[in-house]
Every structure is written in structure tokens, then in C-alpha cells.
Design a protein around this motif. Structure first.
Motif, PDB file in Angstrom:
ATOM      1  N   UNK A 290       0.868  -1.174   0.000  1.00 38.80           N
ATOM      2  CA  UNK A 290       0.000   0.000   0.000  1.00 38.80           C
ATOM      3  C   UNK A 290       0.907   1.226   0.000  1.00 38.80           C
ATOM      4  N   UNK A 291       0.614   2.179  -0.874  1.00 36.03           N
ATOM      5  CA  UNK A 291       1.396   3.406  -0.931  1.00 36.03           C
ATOM      6  C   UNK A 291       0.499   4.622  -0.974  1.00 36.03           C
ATOM      7  N   UNK A 292       0.962   5.728  -0.390  1.00 37.94           N
ATOM      8  CA  UNK A 292       0.217   6.982  -0.481  1.00 37.94           C
ATOM      9  C   UNK A 292       1.142   8.080  -0.993  1.00 37.94           C
ATOM     10  N   UNK A 293       0.578   8.995  -1.769  1.00 35.48           N
ATOM     11  CA  UNK A 293       1.274  10.185  -2.228  1.00 35.48           C
ATOM     12  C   UNK A 293       2.546   9.817  -3.002  1.00 35.48           C
ATOM     13  N   UNK A 294       3.723  10.067  -2.454  1.00 37.69           N
ATOM     14  CA  UNK A 294       4.973   9.677  -3.110  1.00 37.69           C
ATOM     15  C   UNK A 294       4.972   8.169  -3.362  1.00 37.69           C
ATOM     16  N   UNK A 295       4.412   7.415  -2.419  1.00 38.05           N
ATOM     17  CA  UNK A 295       4.318   5.968  -2.577  1.00 38.05           C
ATOM     18  C   UNK A 295       3.461   5.565  -3.758  1.00 38.05           C
ATOM     19  N   UNK A 296       2.433   6.366  -4.063  1.00 32.86           N
ATOM     20  CA  UNK A 296       1.607   6.109  -5.245  1.00 32.86           C
ATOM     21  C   UNK A 296       2.408   6.329  -6.518  1.00 32.86           C
ATOM     22  N   UNK A 297       3.190   7.391  -6.536  1.00 33.46           N
ATOM     23  CA  UNK A 297       4.021   7.679  -7.703  1.00 33.46           C
ATOM     24  C   UNK A 297       5.074   6.592  -7.914  1.00 33.46           C
ATOM     25  N   UNK A 298       5.612   6.075  -6.823  1.00 34.94           N
ATOM     26  CA  UNK A 298       6.625   5.026  -6.948  1.00 34.94           C
ATOM     27  C   UNK A 298       6.001   3.704  -7.376  1.00 34.94           C
ATOM     28  N   UNK A 299       4.770   3.424  -6.960  1.00 33.92           N
ATOM     29  CA  UNK A 299       4.104   2.228  -7.488  1.00 33.92           C
ATOM     30  C   UNK A 299       3.899   2.387  -8.985  1.00 33.92           C
ATOM     31  N   UNK A 300       3.479   3.576  -9.420  1.00 30.33           N
ATOM     32  CA  UNK A 300       3.329   3.812 -10.846  1.00 30.33           C
ATOM     33  C   UNK A 300       4.620   3.549 -11.604  1.00 30.33           C
ATOM     34  N   UNK A 301       5.718   4.059 -11.079  1.00 31.37           N
ATOM     35  CA  UNK A 301       7.020   3.839 -11.726  1.00 31.37           C
ATOM     36  C   UNK A 301       7.402   2.362 -11.697  1.00 31.37           C
ATOM     37  N   UNK A 302       7.158   1.683 -10.581  1.00 32.15           N
ATOM     38  CA  UNK A 302       7.505   0.265 -10.473  1.00 32.15           C
ATOM     39  C   UNK A 302       6.740  -0.574 -11.492  1.00 32.15           C
ATOM     40  N   UNK A 303       5.503  -0.161 -11.780  1.00 31.74           N
ATOM     41  CA  UNK A 303       4.689  -0.881 -12.772  1.00 31.74           C
ATOM     42  C   UNK A 303       5.076  -0.520 -14.202  1.00 31.74           C
ATOM     43  N   UNK A 304       5.910   0.503 -14.359  1.00 27.76           N
ATOM     44  CA  UNK A 304       6.393   0.885 -15.683  1.00 27.76           C
ATOM     45  C   UNK A 304       5.795   2.154 -16.246  1.00 27.76           C
ATOM     46  N   UNK A 305       4.955   2.833 -15.479  1.00 33.00           N
ATOM     47  CA  UNK A 305       4.381   4.091 -15.946  1.00 33.00           C
ATOM     48  C   UNK A 305       5.352   5.243 -15.651  1.00 33.00           C
ATOM     49  N   UNK A 306       5.155   6.361 -16.329  1.00 28.84           N
ATOM     50  CA  UNK A 306       5.964   7.537 -16.084  1.00 28.84           C
ATOM     51  C   UNK A 306       5.309   8.453 -15.067  1.00 28.84           C
ATOM     52  N   UNK A 307       6.033   9.490 -14.684  1.00 31.85           N
ATOM     53  CA  UNK A 307       5.484  10.542 -13.828  1.00 31.85           C
ATOM     54  C   UNK A 307       5.786  11.891 -14.469  1.00 31.85           C
ATOM     55  N   UNK A 308       5.053  12.905 -14.072  1.00 30.84           N
ATOM     56  CA  UNK A 308       5.250  14.234 -14.634  1.00 30.84           C
ATOM     57  C   UNK A 308       4.914  15.285 -13.583  1.00 30.84           C
ATOM     58  N   UNK A 309       5.401  16.490 -13.804  1.00 26.25           N
ATOM     59  CA  UNK A 309       5.177  17.585 -12.864  1.00 26.25           C
ATOM     60  C   UNK A 309       3.882  18.315 -13.223  1.00 26.25           C
TER      61      UNK A 309
END
Length: 386
Positions: free
Chosen positions: A264-283
Motif C-alpha cells: 500500500x502506498x500513499x502520495x509519493x508511494x503512489x508515484x513510486x508504485x506507478x514507476x515500479x509498474x512501468x508508468x511515467x510521472x510528470x510535474x
């Protein structure tokens, strides 16, 4: 050394050259950071002590700040993390039975440079149009320097994009939060390892209230460190900085997912789950900060009012179920969506026991619409455990 700030000139200078003139608040001197605004009407002490605000100059949109003073109990971490503080009308005195000192005294004690007496509504509207940007607060002697010189200092400061800050706010040594109001002769419902990327103190408390033993560990922890606790689940907290810089934590999370440990992740943890699954992040242009952000839970169709503090987001398809770019993790869907701008506010994995949200379900101070997420994750841990 911090000095009394009363009636001393202060300037807020944005990197686009916009200047706001006011009076010093808190410590005097100079400070640099990313100017962002928070729309919360209450909870200024929780905002100041939220590690996710590291490196940022926070603008409070609520006009009156400091009315209730500060106390030890409401702090969300060991110190104030904001780089600077901007308010319109600072309270002349604190008036609350729980107050232990004034906010001004606390800012001075911790060396936080601020500015008061400016039009924060105009500043907020400007940041909404132009986007969050680098800024500086200069007060007392620092405010006497040429404005062109101060602007150059702002423009030469480090931008938030590309900044790695989670390790700098994390703890150095692990600690444990034991279950609360749980029978002394009873075993905890579950054991959780929470990776501190900038965790707020209320988060492990929310788990402990539900009978979970929480081991909070540093951001530098390895898979071996985590598995040493024999956890039933792993949690990644909120935190500051650009998620694109957190390669070490992303690799750690991928290892956690591969071994099938509930996550379970929140906030920054959500972004890191996205990255771990292979998705990108943006500002995001100006981010989401405050305790009044509406989010749609796509599973139930309910709208939650949430507490948020983030300037980056996950780049994933909002509609439908998709194969994770990192195919070994199976299919995933966006579970929550921000109603103001359709930003991804949650991820749910369908083939592995993992989910995350972009907001703060611990919500100190309020709201508590999302408290069910703690119960949802505990159910996930118990299902895997049994």
C-alpha cells in the motif's frame, strides 16, 4: 541567530520577476524554494511539519494564520520542513487552550523565514496561472539588497524537478509503533513495515489504532532489511521531491511486488508504485495541496474529500484496465481520479496484492472520508496471511 521579525521589511520574489512586499514573519534573513499554495482552512501546524513540503515556500490561502498557536501534540514530524512561509494576516496573539507558544515564536525558534501582510489571493491566482515556480523570501538586511540581485539568486536556485529529497527527510534508525487500545495479552493483527520517505506521524498511528504493529524504517532500507521483520505487508509513505529520482526505492518496491508481499502506498508511494509498474510521472502546473480536494472512487462511485500535498503525478490511462508496462506485474487500473483536473489519484493492481492513492488517508487535520483505506489494506494483509 533568529531575531524578532516585527515590522521589518520583507520581499517575496518569484523567478518570473514578480515582487510582493510585506513584513517579516518568523525568522529574518533569506530563503529559497519552490513557491506553492495550500488551500487548507485549518491545520497549519500539520502543514508546516509535513516532510512532503521540504524545499518549498508554502503560501497559505486562508487569510488568518496562527490564531490557535502551536503545540507538541499536533506536529506531524520532528521539525518544520517548509523552506519558507507566506501568510496574509498573522495572528497578533494565540488563543486556544491547547496552545503552548505562538506560531511566530516557533518559526523563529526553528529558523523559518517568512513574510506576512501580502495579498495571498493575488499570489495564489498568479501561481495558478503561471504555475509553481522558484522563489525567495528576503527580510531585514537581506531585503535591502538590489532586487535585480535577489532575482538572480532566485533564478540560480535549484528547481524542484529533478530534486531527490526523500532520503534527506527520512529517519536514520528504525522504530516501532505498537498497536493501540489492543489487549496486552493479544497478538497484533498484522505486522507492517512502513518505509519512511517523509512519513507523517499520524500514518503509523492509524494502523496501530487498528491493531497493527508498524516498523518504520529508513528510505535507504533494503529488501533484506524489510524481510527481517517478517512483515505481512509493506507501506511506502508520502514524501518530497521528484519521483523520477527515486530509482533505489522503485527497485526495492519491484522486489517487494515480485515476492508477493501486499503493498500500500500513499502520495509519493503512489508515484513510486506507478514507476515500479512501468508508468511515467510528470510535474503538475501547480499541484494539489490542502484538505479539500475532491476525488472519485471509481469502484464505488463515491466522491471523497481528501487531504493532498503533491506536485507530481502518475502518467497512466484513466479509463479501463491495462497491462502494466512491466508485464510481470499483470493488469492494473486507475482506481481514483481527481475531479478538478482528472489527474490519477489511485492505482489498483488486479493480479498482485498492491494498491495506492495519491492523497493522505491519515488526514491530520481532517477530512476522514478515506480512512477506509487502512481497513482495506489490513484486509488484504490478513487475506494473504491466512
Amino acid at each position: 541567530m533568529a531575531t524578532n521579525s516585527a515590522q521589518k521589511l520583507a520581499l517575496l520574489i518569484l523567478e518570473d520577476g514578480t515582487v510582493f512586499r510585506g513584513a517579516a514573519y518568523g525568522a529574518t534573513g533569506s530563503t529559497l524554494g519552490e513557491a506553492v499554495f495550500s488551500t487548507g482552512m485549518t491545520g497549519y501546524q500539520e502543514t508546516l511539519t509535513d516532510p512532503s513540503y521540504a524545499g518549498q515556500i508554502v503560501v497559505q490561502t486562508a487569510p488568518h494564520i496562527g490564531n490557535t498557536g502551536v503545540n507538541e501534540e499536533d506536529a506531524e514530524s520532528r521539525k518544520i520542513w517548509v523552506a519558507g512561509y507566506v501568510v496574509r494576516d498573522a495572528a497578533r496573539r494565540a488563543s486556544n487552550w491547547r496552545s503552548e507558544r505562538t506560531l511566530d515564536e516557533e518559526l523563529i525558534e526553528q529558523g523559518i523565514v517568512g513574510i506576512q501582510g501580502i495579498d495571498t489571493r493575488a499570489l495564489t491566482r498568479h501561481l495558478r496561472s503561471a504555475g509553481s515556480m522558484r522563489a525567495g523570501i528576503f527580510s531585514a538586511d537581506a531585503a535591502q539588497r538590489p532586487e535585480a540581485e535577489l532575482l538572480d539568486e532566485v533564478k540560480n536556485s535549484v528547481p524542484m524537478a529533478g530534486r531527490a529529497l526523500a532520503d534527506s527527510v527520512s529517519i536514520d534508525e528504525a522504530y516501532t509503533v505498537e498497536p493501540k487500545n489492543f489487549g496486552w495479552d493479544s497478538e497484533p493483527k498484522a505486522t507492517l513495515v512502513a518505509v519512511d520517505l517523509g512519513i507523517k506521524s499520524m500514518t503509523p498511528e492509524r494502523f496501530a489504532e487498528r491493531g497493527v504493529r508498524v516498523h518504520v524504517v529508513p528510505a535507504s532500507s533494503t529488501l533484506e532489511d524489510i524481510n527481517g521483520y517478517n512483515p505481512d505487508g509493506v507501506f511506502f509513505s508520502n514524501g518530497p521531491g521528484d519521483p523520477a529520482t527515486a530509482d533505489t526505492q522503485v527497485q526495492l518496491l519491484q522486489s517487494v511486488l515480485k515476492q508477493g508481499t501486499p503493498f500500500f502506498g500513499i502520495c509519493f508511494g503512489n508515484q513510486l508504485l506507478g514507476r515500479a509498474l512501468g508508468f511515467g510521472t510528470y510535474k503538475l502546473p501547480f499541484g494539489h495541496r490542502g484538505i479539500n480536494q475532491p476525488v472519485l472512487d471509481k469502484l464505488t462511485g463515491k466522491v471523497e474529500i481528501t487531504a493532498q500535498n503533491h506536485g507530481f503525478a502518475v502518467d497512466a490511462p484513466v479509463e479501463g484496465t491495462v497491462q502494466a508496462p512491466e508485464a510481470e506485474f499483470g493488469t492494473v487500473e486507475v482506481s481514483h481520479v481527481g475531479l478538478n483536473d482528472q489527474v490519477v489519484e489511485g492505482l489498483r493492481c488486479l493480479d498482485i496484492p498492491a494498491f495506492s492513492v495519491q492523497y493522505h488517508p491519515e488526514a491530520a487535520a481532517g477530512p476522514h472520508d478515506s480512512a477506509y483505506l487502512f481497513d482495506r489494506f489490513i484486509d488484504l494483509m490478513l487475506e494473504k496471511k491466512n
